[in-house]
Structure formats: C-alpha cells, structure tokens
Design a protein around this motif. Structure first.
Motif, PDB file in Angstrom:
ATOM      1  N   ARG A   1       0.832  -1.213   0.000  1.00 52.02           N
ATOM      2  CA  ARG A   1       0.000   0.000   0.000  1.00 52.02           C
ATOM      3  C   ARG A   1       0.865   1.261   0.000  1.00 52.02           C
ATOM      4  O   ARG A   1       0.520   2.258  -0.652  1.00 52.02           O
ATOM      5  N   TYR A   2       1.988   1.216   0.718  1.00 51.63           N
ATOM      6  CA  TYR A   2       2.878   2.376   0.717  1.00 51.63           C
ATOM      7  C   TYR A   2       3.607   2.519  -0.614  1.00 51.63           C
ATOM      8  O   TYR A   2       3.877   3.639  -1.063  1.00 51.63           O
ATOM      9  N   VAL A   3       3.915   1.399  -1.229  1.00 51.29           N
ATOM     10  CA  VAL A   3       4.552   1.434  -2.546  1.00 51.29           C
ATOM     11  C   VAL A   3       3.600   2.051  -3.570  1.00 51.29           C
ATOM     12  O   VAL A   3       4.011   2.874  -4.407  1.00 51.29           O
ATOM     13  N   ILE A   4       2.329   1.660  -3.516  1.00 45.62           N
ATOM     14  CA  ILE A   4       1.348   2.217  -4.446  1.00 45.62           C
ATOM     15  C   ILE A   4       1.218   3.724  -4.252  1.00 45.62           C
ATOM     16  O   ILE A   4       1.149   4.499  -5.225  1.00 45.62           O
ATOM     17  N   PHE A   5       1.210   4.156  -2.994  1.00 43.21           N
ATOM     18  CA  PHE A   5       1.161   5.601  -2.731  1.00 43.21           C
ATOM     19  C   PHE A   5       2.399   6.295  -3.294  1.00 43.21           C
ATOM     20  O   PHE A   5       2.321   7.369  -3.905  1.00 43.21           O
ATOM     21  N   GLY A   6       3.572   5.683  -3.105  1.00 51.76           N
ATOM     22  CA  GLY A   6       4.795   6.258  -3.653  1.00 51.76           C
ATOM     23  C   GLY A   6       4.791   6.293  -5.163  1.00 51.76           C
ATOM     24  O   GLY A   6       5.296   7.249  -5.768  1.00 51.76           O
ATOM     25  N   VAL A   7       4.200   5.265  -5.796  1.00 47.24           N
ATOM     26  CA  VAL A   7       4.091   5.254  -7.257  1.00 47.24           C
ATOM     27  C   VAL A   7       3.206   6.395  -7.731  1.00 47.24           C
ATOM     28  O   VAL A   7       3.502   7.050  -8.744  1.00 47.24           O
ATOM     29  N   MET A   8       2.110   6.653  -7.022  1.00 48.80           N
ATOM     30  CA  MET A   8       1.233   7.767  -7.385  1.00 48.80           C
ATOM     31  C   MET A   8       1.978   9.099  -7.299  1.00 48.80           C
ATOM     32  O   MET A   8       1.865   9.953  -8.195  1.00 48.80           O
ATOM     33  N   VAL A   9       2.746   9.277  -6.249  1.00 48.82           N
ATOM     34  CA  VAL A   9       3.508  10.525  -6.097  1.00 48.82           C
ATOM     35  C   VAL A   9       4.560  10.632  -7.187  1.00 48.82           C
ATOM     36  O   VAL A   9       4.751  11.702  -7.790  1.00 48.82           O
ATOM     37  N   LEU A  10       5.253   9.534  -7.473  1.00 49.29           N
ATOM     38  CA  LEU A  10       6.283   9.545  -8.511  1.00 49.29           C
ATOM     39  C   LEU A  10       5.679   9.836  -9.879  1.00 49.29           C
ATOM     40  O   LEU A  10       6.255  10.596 -10.678  1.00 49.29           O
ATOM     41  N   ALA A  11       4.514   9.250 -10.166  1.00 48.26           N
ATOM     42  CA  ALA A  11       3.848   9.511 -11.445  1.00 48.26           C
ATOM     43  C   ALA A  11       3.435  10.972 -11.561  1.00 48.26           C
ATOM     44  O   ALA A  11       3.535  11.577 -12.634  1.00 48.26           O
ATOM     45  N   ALA A  12       2.988  11.564 -10.457  1.00 52.31           N
ATOM     46  CA  ALA A  12       2.622  12.982 -10.485  1.00 52.31           C
ATOM     47  C   ALA A  12       3.833  13.865 -10.717  1.00 52.31           C
ATOM     48  O   ALA A  12       3.742  14.913 -11.364  1.00 52.31           O
ATOM     49  N   ILE A  13       5.009  13.451 -10.219  1.00 49.92           N
ATOM     50  CA  ILE A  13       6.228  14.240 -10.409  1.00 49.92           C
ATOM     51  C   ILE A  13       6.750  14.085 -11.833  1.00 49.92           C
ATOM     52  O   ILE A  13       7.192  15.062 -12.460  1.00 49.92           O
ATOM     53  N   LEU A  14       6.692  12.872 -12.381  1.00 48.21           N
ATOM     54  CA  LEU A  14       7.271  12.616 -13.701  1.00 48.21           C
ATOM     55  C   LEU A  14       6.450  13.225 -14.827  1.00 48.21           C
ATOM     56  O   LEU A  14       7.012  13.698 -15.817  1.00 48.21           O
ATOM     57  N   THR A  15       5.117  13.201 -14.702  1.00 45.50           N
ATOM     58  CA  THR A  15       4.287  13.719 -15.797  1.00 45.50           C
ATOM     59  C   THR A  15       4.316  15.238 -15.785  1.00 45.50           C
ATOM     60  O   THR A  15       4.117  15.872 -14.738  1.00 45.50           O
ATOM     61  N   PRO A  16       4.549  15.862 -16.946  1.00 35.74           N
ATOM     62  CA  PRO A  16       4.665  17.327 -16.996  1.00 35.74           C
ATOM     63  C   PRO A  16       3.330  18.056 -17.009  1.00 35.74           C
ATOM     64  O   PRO A  16       3.316  19.278 -17.086  1.00 35.74           O
ATOM     65  N   THR A  17       2.214  17.337 -16.976  1.00 40.01           N
ATOM     66  CA  THR A  17       0.901  17.984 -17.002  1.00 40.01           C
ATOM     67  C   THR A  17       0.231  17.818 -15.639  1.00 40.01           C
ATOM     68  O   THR A  17       0.456  16.828 -14.942  1.00 40.01           O
ATOM     69  N   PRO A  18      -0.624  18.773 -15.238  1.00 37.54           N
ATOM     70  CA  PRO A  18      -1.226  18.712 -13.905  1.00 37.54           C
ATOM     71  C   PRO A  18      -2.491  17.853 -13.834  1.00 37.54           C
ATOM     72  O   PRO A  18      -3.039  17.702 -12.744  1.00 37.54           O
ATOM     73  N   ASP A  19      -2.956  17.303 -14.959  1.00 35.14           N
ATOM     74  CA  ASP A  19      -4.228  16.586 -14.926  1.00 35.14           C
ATOM     75  C   ASP A  19      -4.041  15.204 -14.320  1.00 35.14           C
ATOM     76  O   ASP A  19      -2.993  14.559 -14.446  1.00 35.14           O
ATOM     77  N   VAL A  20      -5.106  14.723 -13.666  1.00 36.48           N
ATOM     78  CA  VAL A  20      -5.069  13.427 -12.991  1.00 36.48           C
ATOM     79  C   VAL A  20      -5.063  12.281 -14.006  1.00 36.48           C
ATOM     80  O   VAL A  20      -4.468  11.231 -13.759  1.00 36.48           O
ATOM     81  N   GLY A  21      -5.702  12.473 -15.167  1.00 37.41           N
ATOM     82  CA  GLY A  21      -5.775  11.401 -16.155  1.00 37.41           C
ATOM     83  C   GLY A  21      -4.408  10.948 -16.622  1.00 37.41           C
ATOM     84  O   GLY A  21      -4.130   9.737 -16.699  1.00 37.41           O
ATOM     85  N   THR A  22      -3.522  11.891 -16.942  1.00 39.57           N
ATOM     86  CA  THR A  22      -2.177  11.520 -17.380  1.00 39.57           C
ATOM     87  C   THR A  22      -1.413  10.822 -16.269  1.00 39.57           C
ATOM     88  O   THR A  22      -0.677   9.858 -16.514  1.00 39.57           O
ATOM     89  N   MET A  23      -1.584  11.286 -15.048  1.00 42.93           N
ATOM     90  CA  MET A  23      -0.913  10.645 -13.924  1.00 42.93           C
ATOM     91  C   MET A  23      -1.360   9.199 -13.769  1.00 42.93           C
ATOM     92  O   MET A  23      -0.542   8.288 -13.551  1.00 42.93           O
ATOM     93  N   LEU A  24      -2.672   8.941 -13.911  1.00 40.43           N
ATOM     94  CA  LEU A  24      -3.180   7.583 -13.776  1.00 40.43           C
ATOM     95  C   LEU A  24      -2.724   6.697 -14.931  1.00 40.43           C
ATOM     96  O   LEU A  24      -2.460   5.501 -14.743  1.00 40.43           O
TER      97      LEU A  24
END
Length: 344
Positions: A283-306
């Motif tokens: 569960r903590y890894v999944i949370f970290g993946v979400m944060v990492l995906a938000a940092i890596l994607t250059p757009t602020p929208d949630v769809g690209t992050m997901l």
C-alpha cells in the motif's frame, strides 16, 4: 564457501590490468561508442521527417477532431532546424544506447565477479526494452487522448456575446448601411471524398476535414471553416519547439516509469529489500508510485498521472513476482551447495 571465494580471487587476479591498459581500453571503448552515436544520429537526421510525423500525428488528429486546423507556429527563424536536430540527437541516442552500453559493459565487466556479470547481463537489455515500451506506450496510447484534453481546454473560454450588456456598453453604435441587392445563391457540392481529377476552378466542401476546397492551376487550395455557433475565443496554436519538447519529456517520464520492475528485482537480488517485505508494504509502494507519477508527468491533470501510475503498479507486481521466483531459486541453489560433499 571457500572454493567460491578462491574462484572469485582467481578471477580478479586474472582480470587485473595496469593503469595504462585501463586508460587505453577506456579510450577505445569511448571511441567505439561515439562512432555508433554519430552514425545513429546521422541516420535519425536522414529520417527525421518520419520521426516528427509520428510525434505530431496525435496532435493533428486531436486538432481535426475538435475542429481546428492542425498547424504549428514558428517564432524563431532557426527554431525548426534546432528542433529537427534535437529530435535526431535524442532518437539517435536511444537507438545507440544498446551499442554504447555494450562497450561500457565490456570495460566494466573486467572488474566484476561472475555473479555480478550475470545480473547486469540480464538487467541492461531488459531496462532498455522497458524504456522503449514505455515511450511507445505514451506515443501510441496516451498522447492522442491527452492532446484532445489539453486542446479541448481552450473551449472553456467562450466568445463574448454581442447580446452581453457590457459588450453593448463598450461597442460603438452600428452605422446604418445602404442595403445591397443579395448575391445570387451558389450551391457548393458536399463531397465525402476529394475528387480524383478536379477541373480548374472547381469548388467543393469536405465535411470530414471541414475544408472549403478550390482547385486552380493544378493545385488544391483550402480554407478551414468553423461553426459560427461554436463561439471559439481561444485558438490553440502550439510552437514547434514547445510541443516536441513536451512530447519528448513525456516519453522520457514514461520510459523511466516503466523501470519499476528493474528496481524491484534489483533491490531483491542485492538483498536490500526482500520480496516478502515489499509485498507487505504494498500500500505504501502504491502511494509512492502515485507521487512519482505525479512528479514525472509534466501535465497537472489526474488522467495523465493515472495512465502512468496504473502501468507502474502492474509492473511493480510483475517485478515482485520475478523477485520471488529468483529468491526461491537462490535458496534452492544454496541448499544444494550446502548438501554437496566438501572437496578434500
């Protein structure tokens, strides 16, 4: 364990080189790597138009689907040339990466133990393949929908209505004009396909591309029409450099995000974090993946992050499965070595 330590010591002793030999070997490997990089860059520069066509096709499709003319603007006299060369350089580096890493591996492998050689021999090609798959996934699956979303945001800005009281307040009173006789009606044919052999001066409208076409002197000229009811106030025109930089950065983010299984297997193989421990803190890894995906994607929208986070989570599970298999095989091999009779 003594025979294994003896074998490793003999391996290191046999692979020992003088400092001058190391420098000569390094110089030779650097030259080979640079030659491969230059050759791949020249190849990508020759086929740069096809590479750029692949990168810009999702943009053109999104613009046409939303009713815009798929064009870009150039604000710098040398912008197109610089971006063309940068794309050739970046793709040349990607193509030459296996060749460069191979020579880097040949230089480093001399000082590694046999087990370390086996680990890198499998990890390096897998890492490159996952990077290419991640970048291709972004271009073929993600980019088209993302561009439609980003371009569609321009429709959130409505055209000020003439019936708006503030518009009437600022607008000058209309000057009455003398009525003119109406021009005779002209019927423009609506064709689903452009005529194969149009005649000079022929006019037709293509509903698919929303273009009013005129054929003259062997060339077709067009004017893209827009619905009067759309009320489009913001016209989305992208710069060549900004768009290509955005796409390349996004491809880099997805390529790096797809390295998750490599990181998981490497942590397990080295013994830093066992697979069982990573499974318990999923569960903590999944949370970290979400944060990492938000940092890596250059757009602020949630769809690209997901779109980046979901494949990363699935790849984490794949890496976890591979780590458990490798750990089980390692335990079985250690058990066989312990049961083996000692050498006299």
């Amino acid at each position: 364990m003594a025979p294994i330590e003896k074998t490793n010591a003999e391996h290191m002793e046999g692979a020992r080189m003088s400092f001058g030999d190391h420098l000569e070997e390094l110089r030779r490997r650097i030259i080979f790597g640079l030659v491969g990089l230059v050759a791949s860059t020249i190849l990508c520069f020759h086929y740069g138009d096809r590479i750029i066509e692949i990168l810009t096709t999702p943009y053109c499709v999104a613009m046409e689907d939303l009713g815009f003319d798929p064009r870009m603007v150039q604000l710098d006299p040398i912008e197109s040339f610089i971006e063309y060369f940068k794309v050739a350089m970046k793709f040349g580096l990607v193509i030459a990466a296996p060749w460069v890493l191979y020579h880097l591996w040949q230089f480093v492998a001399v000082g590694l133990y046999p087990r370390e050689r086996r680990v890198i021999r499998y990890f390096a090609p897998t890492s490159i393949a996952l990077f290419v798959v991640g970048a291709a996934f972004m271009v073929t699956i993600v980019l088209s929908g993302l561009m439609k979303f980003l371009i569609g945001i321009s429709m959130w800005f409505p055209m000020p209505s003439h019936d708006n009281w503030l518009y009437r307040f600022y607008a000058k009173p209309a000057v009455p004009v003398q009525s003119q006789p109406a021009t005779p009606p002209m019927d423009v044919p609506i064709l689903a396909m452009d005529p194969s052999t149009p005649s000079d001066g022929q006019i037709w409208y293509h509903p698919g591309t929303q273009r009013l076409n005129v054929f003259h002197n062997g060339e077709t000229y067009y004017l893209r029409l827009q619905r009067a009811s759309s009320g489009q106030f913001v016209q989305p025109f992208f710069r060549v450099g900004e768009y290509l930089g955005f796409v390349v950065n996004l491809a880099l983010a997805f390529g790096l995000g797809f390295q998750i299984p490599i990181v998981v297997v490497l942590l397990s193989t080295i013994g830093i974090v066992p697979a069982a421990t990573m499974g318990r803190v999923r569960r903590y890894v999944i949370f970290g993946v979400m944060v990492l995906a938000a940092i890596l994607t250059p757009t602020p929208d949630v769809g690209t992050m997901l779109l980046l986070a979901i494949p990363m989570i699935l790849l984490f599970e794949v890496g976890l499965l591979v780590s458990r298999i490798l750990e089980r095989r390692s335990r079985e091999q250690d058990a066989r070595e312990d049961d083996a009779p000692a050498e006299p």
